[in-house]
Scaffold this motif. Structure first.
Motif, PDB file in Angstrom:
ATOM      1  N   LEU A   1     -38.971  12.099 -55.590  1.00 16.45           N
ATOM      2  CA  LEU A   1     -38.518  10.840 -54.989  1.00 16.45           C
ATOM      3  C   LEU A   1     -39.732   9.940 -54.753  1.00 16.45           C
ATOM      4  O   LEU A   1     -40.673  10.330 -54.052  1.00 16.45           O
ATOM      5  CB  LEU A   1     -37.798  11.133 -53.671  1.00 16.45           C
ATOM      6  CG  LEU A   1     -36.959  10.005 -53.050  1.00 16.45           C
ATOM      7  CD1 LEU A   1     -35.781   9.650 -53.944  1.00 16.45           C
ATOM      8  CD2 LEU A   1     -36.450  10.432 -51.676  1.00 16.45           C
ATOM      9  N   PRO A   2     -39.764   8.730 -55.330  1.00 14.61           N
ATOM     10  CA  PRO A   2     -41.005   7.944 -55.299  1.00 14.61           C
ATOM     11  C   PRO A   2     -41.332   7.319 -53.945  1.00 14.61           C
ATOM     12  O   PRO A   2     -42.483   6.939 -53.702  1.00 14.61           O
ATOM     13  CB  PRO A   2     -40.750   6.868 -56.357  1.00 14.61           C
ATOM     14  CG  PRO A   2     -39.256   6.726 -56.409  1.00 14.61           C
ATOM     15  CD  PRO A   2     -38.711   8.090 -56.135  1.00 14.61           C
ATOM     16  N   GLU A   3     -40.349   7.199 -53.071  1.00 11.07           N
ATOM     17  CA  GLU A   3     -40.570   6.588 -51.758  1.00 11.07           C
ATOM     18  C   GLU A   3     -39.521   7.121 -50.792  1.00 11.07           C
ATOM     19  O   GLU A   3     -38.527   7.714 -51.204  1.00 11.07           O
ATOM     20  CB  GLU A   3     -40.481   5.061 -51.867  1.00 11.07           C
ATOM     21  CG  GLU A   3     -39.121   4.562 -52.315  1.00 11.07           C
ATOM     22  CD  GLU A   3     -39.054   3.054 -52.428  1.00 11.07           C
ATOM     23  OE1 GLU A   3     -40.053   2.386 -52.097  1.00 11.07           O
ATOM     24  OE2 GLU A   3     -37.993   2.536 -52.830  1.00 11.07           O
ATOM     25  N   PRO A   4     -39.755   6.955 -49.497  1.00  4.22           N
ATOM     26  CA  PRO A   4     -38.748   7.448 -48.547  1.00  4.22           C
ATOM     27  C   PRO A   4     -37.465   6.644 -48.636  1.00  4.22           C
ATOM     28  O   PRO A   4     -37.458   5.488 -49.065  1.00  4.22           O
ATOM     29  CB  PRO A   4     -39.437   7.257 -47.187  1.00  4.22           C
ATOM     30  CG  PRO A   4     -40.395   6.126 -47.406  1.00  4.22           C
ATOM     31  CD  PRO A   4     -40.889   6.297 -48.811  1.00  4.22           C
ATOM     32  N   LEU A   5     -36.380   7.272 -48.249  1.00  4.98           N
ATOM     33  CA  LEU A   5     -35.087   6.593 -48.217  1.00  4.98           C
ATOM     34  C   LEU A   5     -34.300   7.099 -47.019  1.00  4.98           C
ATOM     35  O   LEU A   5     -34.185   8.307 -46.806  1.00  4.98           O
ATOM     36  CB  LEU A   5     -34.298   6.856 -49.501  1.00  4.98           C
ATOM     37  CG  LEU A   5     -32.862   6.302 -49.527  1.00  4.98           C
ATOM     38  CD1 LEU A   5     -32.874   4.780 -49.448  1.00  4.98           C
ATOM     39  CD2 LEU A   5     -32.117   6.772 -50.772  1.00  4.98           C
ATOM     40  N   VAL A   6     -33.756   6.169 -46.254  1.00  2.83           N
ATOM     41  CA  VAL A   6     -32.859   6.496 -45.146  1.00  2.83           C
ATOM     42  C   VAL A   6     -31.434   6.195 -45.571  1.00  2.83           C
ATOM     43  O   VAL A   6     -31.124   5.067 -45.984  1.00  2.83           O
ATOM     44  CB  VAL A   6     -33.218   5.684 -43.880  1.00  2.83           C
ATOM     45  CG1 VAL A   6     -32.159   5.916 -42.794  1.00  2.83           C
ATOM     46  CG2 VAL A   6     -34.592   6.063 -43.361  1.00  2.83           C
ATOM     47  N   LEU A   7     -30.578   7.203 -45.511  1.00  2.00           N
ATOM     48  CA  LEU A   7     -29.141   7.002 -45.666  1.00  2.00           C
ATOM     49  C   LEU A   7     -28.518   7.082 -44.283  1.00  2.00           C
ATOM     50  O   LEU A   7     -28.440   8.158 -43.678  1.00  2.00           O
ATOM     51  CB  LEU A   7     -28.532   8.050 -46.600  1.00  2.00           C
ATOM     52  CG  LEU A   7     -28.973   8.007 -48.069  1.00  2.00           C
ATOM     53  CD1 LEU A   7     -28.238   9.082 -48.872  1.00  2.00           C
ATOM     54  CD2 LEU A   7     -28.746   6.623 -48.681  1.00  2.00           C
ATOM     55  N   ASP A   8     -28.117   5.946 -43.760  1.00  2.00           N
ATOM     56  CA  ASP A   8     -27.513   5.848 -42.432  1.00  2.00           C
ATOM     57  C   ASP A   8     -26.009   5.993 -42.617  1.00  2.00           C
ATOM     58  O   ASP A   8     -25.313   5.027 -42.949  1.00  2.00           O
ATOM     59  CB  ASP A   8     -27.898   4.490 -41.828  1.00  2.00           C
ATOM     60  CG  ASP A   8     -27.326   4.269 -40.442  1.00  2.00           C
ATOM     61  OD1 ASP A   8     -26.830   5.242 -39.837  1.00  2.00           O
ATOM     62  OD2 ASP A   8     -27.368   3.116 -39.961  1.00  2.00           O
ATOM     63  N   VAL A   9     -25.508   7.227 -42.416  1.00  2.00           N
ATOM     64  CA  VAL A   9     -24.137   7.562 -42.778  1.00  2.00           C
ATOM     65  C   VAL A   9     -23.246   7.508 -41.541  1.00  2.00           C
ATOM     66  O   VAL A   9     -23.451   8.272 -40.577  1.00  2.00           O
ATOM     67  CB  VAL A   9     -24.064   8.969 -43.418  1.00  2.00           C
ATOM     68  CG1 VAL A   9     -22.650   9.245 -43.906  1.00  2.00           C
ATOM     69  CG2 VAL A   9     -25.067   9.087 -44.563  1.00  2.00           C
ATOM     70  N   VAL A  10     -22.279   6.627 -41.568  1.00  2.00           N
ATOM     71  CA  VAL A  10     -21.355   6.484 -40.439  1.00  2.00           C
ATOM     72  C   VAL A  10     -20.333   7.613 -40.510  1.00  2.00           C
ATOM     73  O   VAL A  10     -19.589   7.737 -41.495  1.00  2.00           O
ATOM     74  CB  VAL A  10     -20.661   5.118 -40.470  1.00  2.00           C
ATOM     75  CG1 VAL A  10     -19.666   5.009 -39.303  1.00  2.00           C
ATOM     76  CG2 VAL A  10     -21.683   3.994 -40.407  1.00  2.00           C
ATOM     77  N   VAL A  11     -20.282   8.445 -39.476  1.00  2.00           N
ATOM     78  CA  VAL A  11     -19.364   9.588 -39.459  1.00  2.00           C
ATOM     79  C   VAL A  11     -18.543   9.568 -38.178  1.00  2.00           C
ATOM     80  O   VAL A  11     -18.964   9.024 -37.148  1.00  2.00           O
ATOM     81  CB  VAL A  11     -20.127  10.930 -39.566  1.00  2.00           C
ATOM     82  CG1 VAL A  11     -20.836  11.041 -40.905  1.00  2.00           C
ATOM     83  CG2 VAL A  11     -21.107  11.102 -38.420  1.00  2.00           C
ATOM     84  N   GLY A  12     -17.384  10.194 -38.264  1.00  2.00           N
ATOM     85  CA  GLY A  12     -16.582  10.413 -37.071  1.00  2.00           C
ATOM     86  C   GLY A  12     -16.965  11.728 -36.431  1.00  2.00           C
ATOM     87  O   GLY A  12     -17.785  12.488 -36.944  1.00  2.00           O
ATOM     88  N   THR A  13     -16.376  12.021 -35.299  1.00  2.00           N
ATOM     89  CA  THR A  13     -16.614  13.298 -34.619  1.00  2.00           C
ATOM     90  C   THR A  13     -15.390  14.169 -34.803  1.00  2.00           C
ATOM     91  O   THR A  13     -14.255  13.717 -34.627  1.00  2.00           O
ATOM     92  CB  THR A  13     -16.892  13.105 -33.120  1.00  2.00           C
ATOM     93  OG1 THR A  13     -15.828  12.347 -32.542  1.00  2.00           O
ATOM     94  CG2 THR A  13     -18.200  12.365 -32.915  1.00  2.00           C
ATOM     95  N   SER A  14     -15.636  15.429 -35.190  1.00  2.00           N
ATOM     96  CA  SER A  14     -14.520  16.346 -35.414  1.00  2.00           C
ATOM     97  C   SER A  14     -13.984  16.825 -34.084  1.00  2.00           C
ATOM     98  O   SER A  14     -14.701  16.888 -33.083  1.00  2.00           O
ATOM     99  CB  SER A  14     -14.977  17.532 -36.261  1.00  2.00           C
ATOM    100  OG  SER A  14     -16.078  18.175 -35.661  1.00  2.00           O
ATOM    101  N   THR A  15     -12.716  17.175 -34.054  1.00  2.00           N
ATOM    102  CA  THR A  15     -12.103  17.646 -32.811  1.00  2.00           C
ATOM    103  C   THR A  15     -11.988  19.148 -32.818  1.00  2.00           C
ATOM    104  O   THR A  15     -12.015  19.778 -33.865  1.00  2.00           O
ATOM    105  CB  THR A  15     -10.704  17.024 -32.648  1.00  2.00           C
ATOM    106  OG1 THR A  15      -9.932  17.311 -33.810  1.00  2.00           O
ATOM    107  CG2 THR A  15     -10.834  15.529 -32.475  1.00  2.00           C
TER     108      THR A  15
END
Length: 530
Positions: A516-530
């Motif tokens: 991977l040539p540079e850093p990458l942030v994947l800001d993943v929107v998730v729900g909370t499991s019950t």
């Protein structure tokens, strides 16, 4: 009911410390009256003489001696002699009397600030949190004195001796301990014999076994003995290949869960960890009374506070290698192996994207060489079950449990091992404790993939509040945009709001994330499991 005093004398007998050197005072009277006939009392007329005699006895016998001192005045008088004992590397267990704990907050006559009074001249010092802790801490002081070669101090409030002792097997210190500077053949043979005498042994692997030689030796041991291997709870690193058919899973972090997992076994070998770490308190023992426990580690911190029948301090890889050579091979029908299977949580169209779906997508794409750095407290176990570690340093987490570790640690690992893919999986709340590290990642061109699970809340704290049966006073923070913060720090970032987007972003990355040539942030929107 047996008292703390009764249990204390039992510990002294087990450890062979049946001679007490002392110049007594009022805070020690409850212990000393009606002294059992097999406990010898040696009087000194000054505390310097008391510690001096104990020092001479310890040096002459090469075993820890027991000195009993009277609160502030006695310990103060003995400090010079304790300094001498420290320089002479004499193992001493030093008990110091303290005022009755029921009114210590009022600072009564003869109360003292005792743990720090001897300064650096003791190798270890403590005051029991509860009266019933006294026997365990005296046993631990014995081991600390042996390992660190100096005086180990335990402050005991005077009313503790008459308190009720624990009813369960709860000594949080080994019953015996072997110290070896190398691979001790006698210790190997003793442990092999104990394993041979068991019908259903089991191994618990800890973070300090996360090294290629240890993995290889433990794999051979598991194959020869046909036994399952558990991972310690809250292990900061993986101590055994989690893709092995012998891997049983991750131990629960509460006593009832540990008991349920280990109940079929009559011998537990803990390797590279203390026995056994937990989180929320639960009453009762970890093990049945008829279960034998041995701990092997190269770190005395693992051994001295372990609930164990035998502790062995030794170079870990060499010892395990030799042990695997000499254990008796068990027949193929010796028992079933409850091997853990990687979890799968496939996403279905229309479902809310959950952390478990993210982990499943990562598991399908990450190579076995990946270093996975974790800091997602509410979903840690899910991550471990979906993405097992198959190489040494395949999993890394903060051993202490504080937040702010994963982002900078992943950067440091990538600097140290640029040939390996490095992926950090971090909760959004956790990321905020170390977000500034992303500037360094982009500044130095480090190709780390940062997967941030953004549920807009302290999910673990919300769960704990529910367990406590109350309402949390803190607000959520769904308005925090981690991708925006990363971009402001110069680090490439993308916000992901669906499973389709997540898969597309992952599939767009190089197949070998090590490049991977540079850093990458994947800001993943998730729900909370019950």
């Amino acid at each position: 009911m047996p008292t703390v005093k009764d249990a204390f004398f039992g510990v002294l007998r087990d450890l062979g410390m049946t001679r007490i050197f002392s110049n007594p005072g009022s805070t020690e009277v409850d212990l000393l009256v009606d002294l059992p006939g097999d406990i010898e009392f040696v009087l000194g007329l000054h505390e310097g003489s008391v510690v001096g005699m104990a020092t001479g006895w310890a040096i002459g016998s090469d075993r820890p001696a027991l000195a009993l001192l009277h609160t502030t005045a006695g310990l103060g008088n003995a400090v010079g002699a304790l300094a001498t004992a420290r320089e002479n590397r004499a193992p001493l267990v030093v008990l110091v009397g303290q005022q009755d704990r029921r009114h210590l907050t009022a600072e009564p006559f003869l109360a003292g600030q005792l743990e720090d009074l001897a300064g650096p001249y003791v190798v270890w010092a403590t005051t029991p949190a509860r009266p019933s802790d006294v026997p365990s801490l005296v046993a631990r002081a014995h081991h600390e004195a042996r390992v660190r070669r100096g005086p180990a101090l335990v402050v005991v409030p005077m009313d503790d001796w008459q308190a009720e002792a624990d009813k369960v097997r709860a000594l949080t210190a080994p019953r015996s301990m072997t110290l070896a500077s190398g691979v001790d053949e006698d210790a190997c043979q003793e442990l092999a014999a104990r394993i041979a005498g068991a019908s259903r042994p089991v191994v618990v692997a800890g973070a300090r076994a996360d090294e290629s030689r240890c993995w290889a030796a433990l794999t051979r041991l598991a194959e020869r003995l046909r036994l399952p291997v558990w991972q310690e709870a809250f292990g900061a690193r993986a101590g055994f290949p989690q893709t092995s058919p012998h891997f049983a899973g991750h131990l629960p972090a509460h006593r009832s869960g540990v008991r349920a997992a280990l109940d079929p076994h009559d011998f537990v070998l803990v390797v590279g960890a203390a026995s056994l770490r937990q989180y929320r308190y639960e009453p009762g023992p970890f093990f049945r009374d008829d279960v034998e426990v041995a701990v092997v580690s190269d770190d005395p911190a693992d051994l001295t506070h372990s609930t164990a029948d035998l502790a062995i301090m030794t170079p870990l890889a060499g010892f395990l290698d030799r042990l695997a050579d000499i254990v008796q091979q068990r027949p193929a029908d010796a028992g079933d192996l409850p091997a853990a299977q990687p979890r799968q949580t496939p996403w279905k169209p229309g479902e809310t994207l959950l952390a478990q779906h993210v982990f499943g997508a990562l598991a399908e794409r990450l190579s076995p060489e990946t270093v996975l750095v974790e800091e997602s407290p509410s979903t840690r176990l899910d991550l471990q079950q979906h993405v097992p570690a198959s190489r040494p340093l395949g999993f890394l987490s903060a051993a202490m449990g504080g937040l702010g570790f994963a982002l900078p640690a992943a950067i440091g690992v990538k600097m140290a091992q640029p040939q390996r893919p490095v992926v950090a999986v971090v909760g959004d709340g956790s990321s905020l404790y170390g977000i500034q590290a992303l500037w360094s990642a982009q500044r130095y061109g480090l190709g780390v993939l940062f997967v941030v699970l953004s549920n807009g809340a302290y999910a673990i704290m919300n769960h704990l509040a529910q367990v406590a049966g109350g309402k949390a006073p803190w607000p959520d923070f769904a308005d925090v945009n981690v991708a925006g913060l990363a971009t402001a720090l110069g680090c490439p970032a993308k916000r992901v709001t669906s499973y389709e987007e997540l898969v597309a972003e992952l599939d767009a990355l190089p197949s070998d994330l090590a490049g991977l040539p540079e850093p990458l942030v994947l800001d993943v929107v998730v729900g909370t499991s019950t």
